[in-house]
Design a protein around this motif. Structure first.
Motif, short mmCIF file in Angstrom:
data_model
loop_
_atom_site.label_atom_id
_atom_site.label_comp_id
_atom_site.label_asym_id
_atom_site.label_seq_id
_atom_site.Cartn_x
_atom_site.Cartn_y
_atom_site.Cartn_z
N MET A 265 0.85 -1.20 0.00
CA MET A 265 0.00 0.00 0.00
C MET A 265 0.89 1.24 0.00
O MET A 265 1.77 1.39 0.82
N ASP A 266 0.63 2.13 -0.98
CA ASP A 266 1.41 3.36 -1.07
C ASP A 266 0.86 4.40 -0.10
O ASP A 266 -0.24 4.91 -0.28
N LEU A 267 1.64 4.73 0.92
CA LEU A 267 1.19 5.67 1.95
C LEU A 267 2.00 6.96 1.94
O LEU A 267 1.89 7.77 2.85
N THR A 268 2.81 7.14 0.92
CA THR A 268 3.80 8.23 0.95
C THR A 268 3.17 9.62 0.99
O THR A 268 3.79 10.55 1.47
N HIS A 269 1.95 9.77 0.47
CA HIS A 269 1.34 11.10 0.41
C HIS A 269 0.36 11.34 1.55
O HIS A 269 -0.34 12.34 1.54
N TYR A 270 0.32 10.42 2.50
CA TYR A 270 -0.62 10.57 3.61
C TYR A 270 0.09 11.24 4.77
O TYR A 270 1.32 11.15 4.89
N PRO A 271 -0.64 11.96 5.65
CA PRO A 271 -0.01 12.60 6.81
C PRO A 271 0.86 11.61 7.59
O PRO A 271 0.48 10.45 7.78
N LYS A 272 2.02 12.08 8.07
CA LYS A 272 3.05 11.18 8.60
C LYS A 272 2.55 10.29 9.72
O LYS A 272 2.81 9.08 9.73
N GLN A 273 1.87 10.86 10.70
CA GLN A 273 1.43 10.04 11.84
C GLN A 273 0.47 8.95 11.39
O GLN A 273 0.61 7.79 11.79
N GLU A 274 -0.50 9.30 10.55
CA GLU A 274 -1.46 8.30 10.06
C GLU A 274 -0.76 7.27 9.21
O GLU A 274 -1.10 6.08 9.23
N ARG A 275 0.24 7.70 8.43
CA ARG A 275 0.99 6.76 7.59
C ARG A 275 1.72 5.73 8.44
O ARG A 275 1.70 4.53 8.16
N ILE A 276 2.34 6.19 9.52
CA ILE A 276 3.10 5.28 10.38
C ILE A 276 2.17 4.30 11.09
O ILE A 276 2.48 3.11 11.22
N VAL A 277 1.01 4.78 11.55
CA VAL A 277 0.04 3.88 12.18
C VAL A 277 -0.37 2.79 11.20
O VAL A 277 -0.41 1.60 11.55
N GLY B 139 -11.87 18.21 -0.26
CA GLY B 139 -11.29 17.79 -1.53
C GLY B 139 -9.87 17.30 -1.37
O GLY B 139 -9.48 16.27 -1.93
N ASN B 140 -9.06 18.02 -0.59
CA ASN B 140 -7.67 17.62 -0.37
C ASN B 140 -7.56 16.33 0.40
O ASN B 140 -6.60 15.57 0.24
N VAL B 141 -8.52 16.05 1.28
CA VAL B 141 -8.51 14.80 2.04
C VAL B 141 -8.65 13.62 1.08
O VAL B 141 -7.89 12.64 1.17
N TYR B 142 -9.60 13.72 0.16
CA TYR B 142 -9.77 12.64 -0.82
C TYR B 142 -8.56 12.56 -1.74
O TYR B 142 -8.10 11.47 -2.09
N ARG B 143 -8.04 13.71 -2.13
CA ARG B 143 -6.91 13.73 -3.06
C ARG B 143 -5.70 13.01 -2.48
O ARG B 143 -4.90 12.42 -3.21
N LYS B 144 -5.54 13.03 -1.16
CA LYS B 144 -4.37 12.44 -0.50
C LYS B 144 -4.60 10.99 -0.04
O LYS B 144 -3.70 10.39 0.54
N LEU B 145 -5.78 10.46 -0.28
CA LEU B 145 -6.03 9.08 0.15
C LEU B 145 -5.03 8.14 -0.51
O LEU B 145 -4.81 8.21 -1.73
N PRO B 146 -4.44 7.23 0.25
CA PRO B 146 -3.42 6.34 -0.31
C PRO B 146 -4.00 5.08 -0.94
O PRO B 146 -3.25 4.21 -1.37
N VAL B 147 -5.32 4.95 -0.99
CA VAL B 147 -5.95 3.79 -1.60
C VAL B 147 -6.94 4.27 -2.66
O VAL B 147 -7.39 5.42 -2.63
N PRO B 148 -7.31 3.41 -3.61
CA PRO B 148 -8.31 3.81 -4.61
C PRO B 148 -9.65 4.14 -3.96
O PRO B 148 -10.00 3.57 -2.93
N TYR B 149 -10.39 5.06 -4.57
CA TYR B 149 -11.71 5.40 -4.05
C TYR B 149 -12.63 5.77 -5.21
O TYR B 149 -12.18 6.20 -6.27
#
Length: 354
Positions: A1-13, A154-164
């Motif tokens: 799962m590509d998490l590179t564009h997600y906020p750091k804390q949420e990405r690490i969790v 809009g930015n929240v959806y744009r940064k989602l690391p999974v398809p939507y």
């Protein structure tokens, strides 16, 4: 799962959840890394490390004994990881449309070996953001969302690391996969029909938070072609389908005294049923004096008297198209039609036509 564009804390969790599921930190009862080790391991501050470990405890994956963190429920997490999980975010679930959509999506996901997790935003942009974050923390493979039309998310959806895939609406400035009913065409067709029945004054009844939608835009367009401007005072916003319609009834009673036939287009059938009930109470004849049309063609449309004219479309078709696009994206493929419009059909009944 590509998490590179997600906020750091949420990405690490999310990364740690995945590592735990894969057994890279041991099994139930195994000691987990310390706060300082996590700080160095992920190159984060001590405060952020504390928050991350606290989140994993809240999620039930860690337990504190003394001064150490220990793994728990890793077996359940690993079992869940073997099956794809899909997040479904709805604005509400207590209406026939959303409950039917959820039931169809759940059946389709199950047939594909996936598990559907449902969350409700209740038309709250902060809650919508929180539910999307929760989906990611819980390792979903993809997300289906009926978005609340707020530009801030809009930015929240744009940064989602999974398809939507968005269902029923999109967000301004956001290019996304979506399955939509052609609301503009439906609204325009309703206007044209009400004009044909002899209506000369018009109203639009909608949720108070949806005063600028494509159904209204299409309705206005159809009226405008006949030289009629739908002013803002003719748009009646309501909190819910049981709200008082005093403002609308004042207009309708005045029109009835002037012997002017009125057309009322409602955002959905539950609002339309309420309009009809109030007209009965005020002894305003339907459809002779007031013609009422709804949207969604819910069971109530044919159950009330007079039966309600409404726009119909296939909820099963929406669910099938949505799942098809999402699972294509999860598989790494590009769908042939990432944005699909379902054609609506105006079902004419006695609430508008004698």
């Amino acid at each position: 799962m590509d998490l590179t564009h997600y906020p750091k804390q949420e990405r690490i969790v999310a990364e740690l959840r995945q590592e735990i599921a894969e057994g890279r930190h041991g099994n139930d009862g195994s000691p987990f890394m310390t706060t300082r080790f996590l700080m160095e391991y992920k190159n984060i501050s001590l405060k952020t490390a504390h928050r991350i470990l606290g989140q994993l405890c809240t999620d039930g994956l860690l337990i504190v004994r003394g001064k150490r963190y220990y793994l728990q429920q890793t077996g359940k997490l690993h079992q869940a990881r073997t099956k794809q999980r899909i997040g479904l975010l709805l604005t509400r679930l207590d209406t026939p449309y959303f409950s039917n959509l959820a039931a169809n999506l759940e059946e389709i996901c199950r047939s594909r070996g996936a598990e559907l997790t449902i969350a409700i935003s209740n038309y709250d942009k902060d809650l919508e953001r929180s539910k999307l974050d929760s989906f990611i923390r819980n390792g979903v493979s993809g997300i289906i969302a009926c978005p609340w039309a707020d530009t801030e998310n809009g930015n929240v959806y744009r940064k989602l690391p999974v398809p939507y895939v968005l269902v029923g609406g999109t967000l301004p400035g956001l290019e996304s996969d979506a399955v939509l009913v052609d609301n503009h065409t439906a609204g325009k067709a309703t206007a044209e029909h009400l004009l044909q029945t002899g209506c000369r004054e018009f109203f639009y009844v909608c949720p108070e938070k949806l005063k600028n939608d494509q159904r209204l835009a299409g309705f206005r367009s159809g009226l405008a072609e006949a030289g009629i401007i739908l002013s803002s005072e003719r748009i009646i916003p309501l909190k819910d389908e049981n709200s008082s319609m005093q403002e609308l009834m004042i207009f309708l009673e005045c029109a009835a005294r002037r012997k002017v036939k009125t057309g009322v287009f409602c955002y959905h059938d539950l609002f339309a049923a309420n309009v009809i009930r109030h007209c009965h109470e005020a002894k305003i004849a339907i459809p002779d004096t007031c013609a009422v049309a709804g949207f969604d063609n819910l069971p109530v449309a044919s159950a009330i008297w007079p039966p309600l004219t409404s726009t119909a479309y296939s909820i099963r078709g929406i669910a099938s198209a949505t799942a098809e696009i999402l699972f294509e994206r999860i598989a790494g493929n590009i769908p042939e039609q990432p944005v699909r419009y379902l054609e609506p059909e105006l079902i004419i009944r006695e609430s508008t036509s004698i």
